[in-house]
Design a protein around this motif. Structure first.
Motif, PDB file in Angstrom:
ATOM      1  N   ASP A 163      -0.189  -5.570  70.441  1.00  0.00           N
ATOM      2  CA  ASP A 163       0.386  -5.959  71.738  1.00  0.00           C
ATOM      3  C   ASP A 163       1.913  -5.839  71.771  1.00  0.00           C
ATOM      4  O   ASP A 163       2.558  -6.228  72.735  1.00  0.00           O
ATOM      5  CB  ASP A 163      -0.049  -7.372  72.150  1.00  0.00           C
ATOM      6  CG  ASP A 163       0.532  -8.490  71.275  1.00  0.00           C
ATOM      7  OD1 ASP A 163       1.545  -8.272  70.592  1.00  0.00           O
ATOM      8  OD2 ASP A 163      -0.029  -9.603  71.299  1.00  0.00           O
ATOM      9  N   THR A 217      -3.298   2.820  72.466  1.00  0.00           N
ATOM     10  CA  THR A 217      -4.388   2.032  71.891  1.00  0.00           C
ATOM     11  C   THR A 217      -5.425   2.874  71.157  1.00  0.00           C
ATOM     12  O   THR A 217      -6.153   2.358  70.307  1.00  0.00           O
ATOM     13  CB  THR A 217      -5.093   1.209  72.983  1.00  0.00           C
ATOM     14  OG1 THR A 217      -5.569   2.094  74.008  1.00  0.00           O
ATOM     15  CG2 THR A 217      -4.134   0.199  73.588  1.00  0.00           C
ATOM     16  N   TYR A 237      -8.187  -7.163  71.025  1.00  0.00           N
ATOM     17  CA  TYR A 237      -6.749  -7.024  70.784  1.00  0.00           C
ATOM     18  C   TYR A 237      -6.101  -6.072  71.791  1.00  0.00           C
ATOM     19  O   TYR A 237      -4.979  -6.303  72.266  1.00  0.00           O
ATOM     20  CB  TYR A 237      -6.493  -6.510  69.369  1.00  0.00           C
ATOM     21  CG  TYR A 237      -6.697  -7.526  68.276  1.00  0.00           C
ATOM     22  CD1 TYR A 237      -5.757  -8.528  68.056  1.00  0.00           C
ATOM     23  CD2 TYR A 237      -7.798  -7.476  67.445  1.00  0.00           C
ATOM     24  CE1 TYR A 237      -5.918  -9.453  67.041  1.00  0.00           C
ATOM     25  CE2 TYR A 237      -7.984  -8.398  66.424  1.00  0.00           C
ATOM     26  CZ  TYR A 237      -7.037  -9.392  66.227  1.00  0.00           C
ATOM     27  OH  TYR A 237      -7.207 -10.301  65.222  1.00  0.00           O
ATOM     28  N   THR A 238      -6.791  -4.978  72.108  1.00  0.00           N
ATOM     29  CA  THR A 238      -6.183  -3.956  72.962  1.00  0.00           C
ATOM     30  C   THR A 238      -6.281  -4.281  74.441  1.00  0.00           C
ATOM     31  O   THR A 238      -5.738  -3.543  75.261  1.00  0.00           O
ATOM     32  CB  THR A 238      -6.838  -2.581  72.702  1.00  0.00           C
ATOM     33  OG1 THR A 238      -8.251  -2.685  72.896  1.00  0.00           O
ATOM     34  CG2 THR A 238      -6.556  -2.108  71.300  1.00  0.00           C
ATOM     35  N   VAL A 275      -5.044  -7.006  75.711  1.00  0.00           N
ATOM     36  CA  VAL A 275      -3.878  -7.827  76.049  1.00  0.00           C
ATOM     37  C   VAL A 275      -2.897  -7.009  76.871  1.00  0.00           C
ATOM     38  O   VAL A 275      -2.621  -5.842  76.563  1.00  0.00           O
ATOM     39  CB  VAL A 275      -3.192  -8.342  74.763  1.00  0.00           C
ATOM     40  CG1 VAL A 275      -1.909  -9.084  75.094  1.00  0.00           C
ATOM     41  CG2 VAL A 275      -4.135  -9.241  73.984  1.00  0.00           C
ATOM     42  N   CYS A 290       0.476  -5.930  77.558  1.00  0.00           N
ATOM     43  CA  CYS A 290       1.752  -5.941  76.835  1.00  0.00           C
ATOM     44  C   CYS A 290       2.914  -6.341  77.738  1.00  0.00           C
ATOM     45  O   CYS A 290       3.905  -6.908  77.269  1.00  0.00           O
ATOM     46  CB  CYS A 290       2.015  -4.576  76.211  1.00  0.00           C
ATOM     47  SG  CYS A 290       0.842  -4.118  74.918  1.00  0.00           S
TER      48      CYS A 290
END
Length: 702
Positions: A198, A471, A483-484, A486, A488
């Protein structure tokens, strides 16, 4: 400039298991080994101090700059022997401050080192008041063992020029200039996959390593038994008011000259990093002027009209389009100074890549940091320990090409008579085209800054994320565990204090909001690391950054946007060679003169060529041949086994990048992917980082 390390017993109510069996001898051996990992930061001397109860242990390795005698050694102790500290960096204007401490407060100094001021100012003013008097770049850890105030204080300079990271291991709070110094102290490194995916390592207090945090710029930490661990902000940027243009130009000039003058004080030789840009050239011009006209000493050199400044520059292959050495040479000739060049070709980039990644402790999108690593070998070879650099000018004077679109979002209500404020139709049209031109520039140089800007954070967040890996680089389990997913942009926004977010919404001009974001994120966490402290100190070189003098920065922050980016319309697109970045620029970007007020302020000290030249960002070439040194280096480094040992990277993405990142049709994005993963593999191998795995209870693979 030095290396510092510390081991501190955590307050008992922090609910961590303490190592009560730690003997003084063992603690001393740990600290000494920790210092040895930082020997590149301070090869001249080292020392360790441990409190009688083993609660606090301080270590230091020294690069002798001011007071090169043994009296300048560290750890430092106050005149009453009750306050102890290790200090990294330089405190400027220290002669005046020292005199005040002695005459007005009766403080007795041991030696002539500027670092002693941290002890004196703390004893006199306490914390946080001492920070009001500290001017320069610094990081320190201080232990006050007086019963009435018993505590540990750690502080970092306003812009994060000097690093300070911390973590907790077995009941001890560890602090150091670099994370590698934790390895002898019992630290077992693990990847912080979330911070990598992130981009939090770029925007907030996290690093690439789980549980290791940065003390943020302009912040200080307090550790006490009563209050535990507390982190406070002591300084932040603020924007703006207005005054006449002539006053503003002279105000910038006076403050910049003063910032440079203060940074010439040293008991060793001082040189300059000279590129082909206006920033370092202005520094060289002002230094030359001060030496010849005002007889100011440059370091320990005798002042005389014939004094020559030692300048150092990097030279890329001419055919790459990224070489500025010829301009630097013309500038040096005009100033009558010496310039020494370091040739940086494909072979040297391949040779130095891994060492650069090890010292930086994070990945980077470009090989410019490897070139800076090579450049920093030059001063030492020529007997120079200290260099002045131009870092910070583009940040404060809006020199980067992604600032114009933000400048054009609103009129400049501090200067109502400017053309773009009076003509909102023209300004809005220029804003749309400048945004499109910037996205074309991003695509041309292999960056990712082409988002739609519709989500929280706006278009400038896309510019901040332009160098963040896509990603699809990450392993399947990273995707399946969220996780991906999120946002940024939200990570960026959440990194700012709430009062700052409110000012961004209701008070600040969009240009100033963008400058704040860049300075807090990319400047502090990336540029001042891999293009600053880490690559310089890898070769025991102290770099001083006059454009980041906070007196100058506070003045410039309060200038209106229209003197930083001035509207200078063009009838036809310029055909001049301003470097590869500007090839995709159009009339909107070319009709704005970046750093206008800086150009006017330093006009007496630079050539006509530099006065008229656009900003050429310090980037390294990304197009290299198949089968060449870089291709072979990455093939040897990025084996399937090495990449899969990381645990969070999809090897197929790396395999594709190796296939498409070289040759006549090389994809710059693919090449940058190799730079990211190459750094991770190097850090993994040299630090012994554990393989990343999915958290318990999460899916291992989709």
């Amino acid at each position: 400039m030095c290396g510092i390390t510390a081991s501190i017993a955590a307050p008992s109510h922090n609910h961590v298991t303490s190592d009560n069996d730690l003997t003084t001898e063992h603690l001393h051996n740990q600290l000494q080994a920790s210092i040895e990992t930082l020997n590149h930061r301070g090869p001249d001397d080292s020392g360790v101090w441990i409190s009688p109860d083993n609660a606090v242990a301080l270590g230091h390795c020294r690069l002798s700059i001011n007071d090169v005698t043994p009296s300048g050694g560290q750890p430092l102790h106050s005149d009453d022997s009750q306050i102890h500290a290790v200090v990294n960096g330089e405190i400027y204007d220290h002669d005046r401050l020292r005199a005040e401490c002695e005459t007005q407060h009766g403080y007795k100094f041991t030696g002539e080192s500027d670092s002693e001021l941290v002890l004196a100012l703390y004893k006199i003013y306490g914390a946080p008041a001492l920070f009001e008097h500290l001017r320069g770049e610094f990081a320190f850890v201080l232990y006050d063992e007086r019963e009435c105030t018993k505590r540990v204080i750690a502080g970092r300079d306003r812009f994060g020029i000097k690093p300070l990271v911390w973590t907790t291991v077995e009941g001890r709070i560890l602090m150091a200039a670099e994370a590698k110094a934790f390895l002898p102290l019992g630290w077992c490194p693990e990847w912080d996959v979330g911070a990598i995916v992130d981009a939090g390592w770029m925007f907030d207090a996290r690093t690439l390593f789980k549980g290791v945090k940065k003390l943020l710029p302009g912040h200080w930490m307090e550790i006490s038994e009563e209050r535990g661990i507390e982190i406070h902000r002591y300084w932040d940027a603020e924007y703006p008011d207005k005054r006449t243009v002539d006053e503003m130009v002279s105000g910038v000039r006076e403050r910049l000259v003063e910032a440079i003058r203060l940074r010439l004080r040293a008991d060793v030789p001082v040189g300059i990093y000279l590129s082909g840009g206006i920033d370092s050239s202005a520094v060289a011009g002002i230094v030359t002027h001060l030496a010849r006209e005002n007889r100011i000493k440059i370091g320990n050199a005798e002042s005389n009209p014939g004094t020559k400044v030692a300048c150092f520059s990097v030279r890329f292959p001419e055919e790459s389009g990224y070489d500025e050495s010829s301009i630097a040479e013309r500038t040096a000739k005009w100033l009558g100074v010496d310039v020494v060049k370091r040739d940086v070709d494909e072979t040297s980039l391949a040779t130095d890549f891994a060492d650069t990644a090890y010292h930086c402790e994070h990945h980077h999108f470009d090989l410019n940091c490897v070139a800076k690593f090579a450049l920093s070998t030059l001063p030492r070879e020529h007997g120079v320990k200290v260099v002045l650099t131009g870092e910070g000018a583009d940040e404060h004077f809006a020199g980067y090409p992604y600032f114009p679109a933000e400048f054009l979002r609103e009129g400049d209500f501090a200067l109502l008579d400017t053309h773009l404020t009076a003509n909102s139709v023209l300004r809005e049209e220029m804003q749309r085209t400048a945004d499109a031109e910037m996205k074309a520039i991003w695509r041309n140089i292999g960056a990712n800054g082409d988002g739609d800007g519709d989500q929280e954070g706006g278009n400038f967040s896309d510019s901040l994320l332009a160098w963040h890996p896509k990603t699809d680089l990450f392993a399947p389990w990273v995707h399946s565990n969220g996780y991906t997913s999120v946002d940024c942009r939200k990570v960026i926004t959440d990194s700012y204090p709430s009062d700052v977010r409110e000012k961004m919404k209701s008070q600040w001009h969009p240009l100033h909001t963008a400058q704040y974001k860049w300075n807090k994120n990319a400047l502090a966490n990336v540029l001042l690391s891999c293009l600053g402290d880490r690559t310089e100190m890898a070769h025991s070189i102290e770099a001083r950054t006059p454009f980041l003098d906070h007196h100058l920065a506070e003045y410039v922050n309060n200038l209106p946007p229209s003197v930083k980016l001035a509207y200078t319309p063009v009838d036809e697109l310029s055909q001049a060679d301003h470097g590869p970045v500007w090839k995709e620029s159009g009339k909107s970007l070319q009709s704005l003169t970046a750093k206008w007020i800086l150009r006017e302020a330093v006009r007496p000290f630079i050539t006509d060529e530099l006065y008229r030249r656009k900003k050429h960002p310090f980037l390294a070439p990304t197009k290299w041949p198949l089968g060449g040194p870089l291709h072979r280096m990455f093939e040897g480094l990025l084996t399937r086994d090495a990449v899969e040992r990381l645990g969070f990277v999809d090897y197929s993405a790396v395999e594709g990048a190796l296939k498409h990142g070289f040759g006549d049709a090389a994809d710059s994005k693919a090449f940058r992917t190799l730079a990211y993963v190459g750094a991770w593999v190097t850090i993994s191998e040299r630090f012994g980082v554990a393989q990343a795995v999915a958290p318990d209870g999460f899916a291992k693979e989709p």
